[in-house]
Motif scaffolding. Structure first.
Motif, short mmCIF file in Angstrom:
data_model
loop_
_atom_site.label_atom_id
_atom_site.label_comp_id
_atom_site.label_asym_id
_atom_site.label_seq_id
_atom_site.Cartn_x
_atom_site.Cartn_y
_atom_site.Cartn_z
N LEU A 89 0.81 -1.21 0.00
CA LEU A 89 0.00 0.00 0.00
C LEU A 89 0.85 1.27 0.00
CD1 LEU A 89 -2.83 1.14 -0.01
CD2 LEU A 89 -2.83 1.02 2.48
N ALA A 90 1.92 1.29 0.75
CA ALA A 90 2.77 2.48 0.82
C ALA A 90 3.43 2.76 -0.52
CB ALA A 90 3.83 2.31 1.91
N GLU A 91 3.96 1.72 -1.17
CA GLU A 91 4.61 1.91 -2.46
C GLU A 91 3.59 2.30 -3.54
OE1 GLU A 91 7.94 -0.22 -5.30
OE2 GLU A 91 6.89 -1.44 -3.81
N TYR A 92 2.41 1.69 -3.48
CA TYR A 92 1.34 2.05 -4.42
C TYR A 92 0.99 3.53 -4.28
CZ TYR A 92 -3.47 2.56 -6.04
OH TYR A 92 -4.62 3.02 -6.64
N ASP A 93 0.81 3.99 -3.05
CA ASP A 93 0.47 5.39 -2.80
C ASP A 93 1.59 6.32 -3.28
OD1 ASP A 93 -1.18 7.49 -1.71
OD2 ASP A 93 0.30 7.64 -0.10
N GLU A 94 2.83 5.95 -3.02
CA GLU A 94 3.97 6.77 -3.44
C GLU A 94 4.03 6.89 -4.97
OE1 GLU A 94 8.69 5.87 -3.54
OE2 GLU A 94 7.72 5.62 -1.60
N ARG A 95 3.89 5.75 -5.65
CA ARG A 95 3.95 5.77 -7.11
C ARG A 95 2.76 6.52 -7.71
NH1 ARG A 95 6.54 0.30 -9.62
NH2 ARG A 95 8.11 -0.06 -8.02
N LEU A 96 1.59 6.36 -7.11
CA LEU A 96 0.41 7.05 -7.62
C LEU A 96 0.57 8.56 -7.49
CD1 LEU A 96 -2.34 6.36 -8.83
CD2 LEU A 96 -3.28 6.43 -6.52
N THR A 97 1.13 9.00 -6.40
CA THR A 97 1.39 10.43 -6.22
C THR A 97 2.36 10.93 -7.28
OG1 THR A 97 0.99 10.21 -3.86
CG2 THR A 97 2.18 12.16 -4.58
N GLU A 98 3.39 10.14 -7.56
CA GLU A 98 4.37 10.50 -8.60
C GLU A 98 3.70 10.62 -9.96
OE1 GLU A 98 8.15 8.42 -9.01
OE2 GLU A 98 7.84 7.65 -6.98
N VAL A 99 2.82 9.67 -10.28
CA VAL A 99 2.18 9.66 -11.60
C VAL A 99 1.49 10.98 -11.88
CG1 VAL A 99 0.25 8.66 -12.89
CG2 VAL A 99 1.93 7.18 -11.83
N TRP A 100 0.78 11.52 -10.91
CA TRP A 100 0.03 12.75 -11.14
C TRP A 100 0.91 13.99 -11.15
CZ3 TRP A 100 -4.39 12.43 -13.41
CH2 TRP A 100 -5.08 11.22 -13.35
N ARG A 101 2.19 13.84 -10.77
CA ARG A 101 3.15 14.96 -10.87
C ARG A 101 3.95 14.92 -12.17
NH1 ARG A 101 5.42 14.33 -4.85
NH2 ARG A 101 3.70 15.33 -3.77
N MET A 102 3.98 13.80 -12.83
CA MET A 102 4.82 13.61 -14.02
C MET A 102 4.31 14.41 -15.20
SD MET A 102 5.74 9.63 -13.73
CE MET A 102 6.82 9.08 -12.43
N ARG A 103 5.25 14.73 -16.11
CA ARG A 103 4.91 15.56 -17.27
C ARG A 103 5.16 14.88 -18.61
NH1 ARG A 103 2.26 18.27 -14.22
NH2 ARG A 103 3.03 20.05 -13.09
N THR A 104 6.12 13.93 -18.69
CA THR A 104 6.48 13.35 -19.98
C THR A 104 6.30 11.84 -19.98
OG1 THR A 104 8.80 13.01 -19.42
CG2 THR A 104 8.20 15.17 -20.36
N ARG A 105 6.31 11.25 -21.18
CA ARG A 105 6.17 9.80 -21.31
C ARG A 105 7.35 9.06 -20.71
NH1 ARG A 105 3.42 9.35 -27.30
NH2 ARG A 105 1.40 10.13 -26.62
N GLY A 106 8.51 9.65 -20.78
CA GLY A 106 9.68 9.03 -20.18
C GLY A 106 9.53 8.90 -18.67
N ASP A 107 8.99 9.96 -18.05
CA ASP A 107 8.73 9.91 -16.60
C ASP A 107 7.72 8.82 -16.28
OD1 ASP A 107 10.37 12.13 -16.24
OD2 ASP A 107 8.69 13.55 -16.29
N LEU A 108 6.68 8.74 -17.09
CA LEU A 108 5.60 7.79 -16.84
C LEU A 108 6.07 6.35 -16.94
CD1 LEU A 108 2.74 8.50 -16.12
CD2 LEU A 108 2.10 8.24 -18.50
N GLY A 109 6.95 6.07 -17.89
CA GLY A 109 7.47 4.71 -18.05
C GLY A 109 8.32 4.27 -16.88
N ARG A 110 8.94 5.23 -16.20
CA ARG A 110 9.83 4.94 -15.09
C ARG A 110 9.08 4.31 -13.90
NH1 ARG A 110 11.83 10.11 -13.99
NH2 ARG A 110 10.31 10.25 -12.32
N VAL A 111 7.82 4.68 -13.70
CA VAL A 111 7.07 4.24 -12.53
C VAL A 111 6.54 2.81 -12.65
CG1 VAL A 111 4.73 5.00 -13.07
CG2 VAL A 111 5.57 5.23 -10.77
N THR A 112 6.47 2.28 -13.87
CA THR A 112 5.97 0.91 -14.07
C THR A 112 7.02 -0.02 -14.65
OG1 THR A 112 5.12 1.51 -16.25
CG2 THR A 112 3.58 1.65 -14.39
N ARG A 113 8.25 0.46 -14.78
CA ARG A 113 9.32 -0.31 -15.45
C ARG A 113 9.56 -1.66 -14.79
NH1 ARG A 113 13.55 3.53 -16.12
NH2 ARG A 113 12.31 4.17 -17.89
N ASP A 114 9.48 -1.75 -13.46
CA ASP A 114 9.80 -2.99 -12.75
C ASP A 114 8.59 -3.91 -12.54
OD1 ASP A 114 8.59 -1.28 -10.96
OD2 ASP A 114 9.80 -1.94 -9.25
#
Length: 143
Positions: free
Chosen positions: A35-60
């Motif tokens: 839950l903590a990692e999900y919340d952290e990544r979800l918060t990041e997603v809504w701050r991201m601006r580019t496709r490169g940023d977006l790919g970084r959050v689901t790469r693993d």
């Protein structure tokens, strides 16, 4: 001057952010993220601006094993599906009103409480036949 940018530098839309958020939700539901990692990544997603940023959050994360079609989808998002959904809602409203009306009349008179079927059964049979024939239903393997 127009500067050429790479695909990783293209700005993302809210719809793309929502798609990644849905993928993160599925990964959390499957146990890949706590839950903590999900919340952290979800918060990041809504701050991201580019496709490169977006790919970084689901790469693993592994590719989604579930089909893209949601369980419980009865009608497709096509014009036929919308029409069937609207007609079904209208039919349910008429059936409920007819059932309520005949129930009240049955309490006051000798009328059978099943008279509402005179109104709802024929149109319900038509709707059911259309649905069984495939009108407005999602296609297999997608929507």
């Amino acid at each position: 001057m127009d500067e050429v940018v790479g695909p990783e530098q293209i700005r993302i839309s809210d719809a793309e952010r929502q798609a990644v958020a849905d993928r993160l939700r599925a990964a959390h539901a499957e146990g890949y993220l706590d839950l903590a990692e999900y919340d952290e990544r979800l918060t990041e997603v809504w701050r991201m601006r580019t496709r490169g940023d977006l790919g970084r959050v689901t790469r693993d994360l592994p590719a989604s094993s579930a089909p893209s079609r949601r369980d419980g989808v009865v009608f497709s998002a096509t014009a036929g599906g919308v029409a069937m959904r609207v007609l079904t809602i209208i039919w349910l409203c008429i059936t409920a009103a007819a059932a309520a009306g005949t129930s009240v009349l049955a309490l006051l008179t000798d009328l059978s409480p099943w008279w509402f079927l005179v109104f709802s059964a024929p149109s319900g049979a038509v709707l059911l036949t259309l649905w069984v024939a495939g009108a407005g239903r999602p296609r297999r393997g997608g929507r």
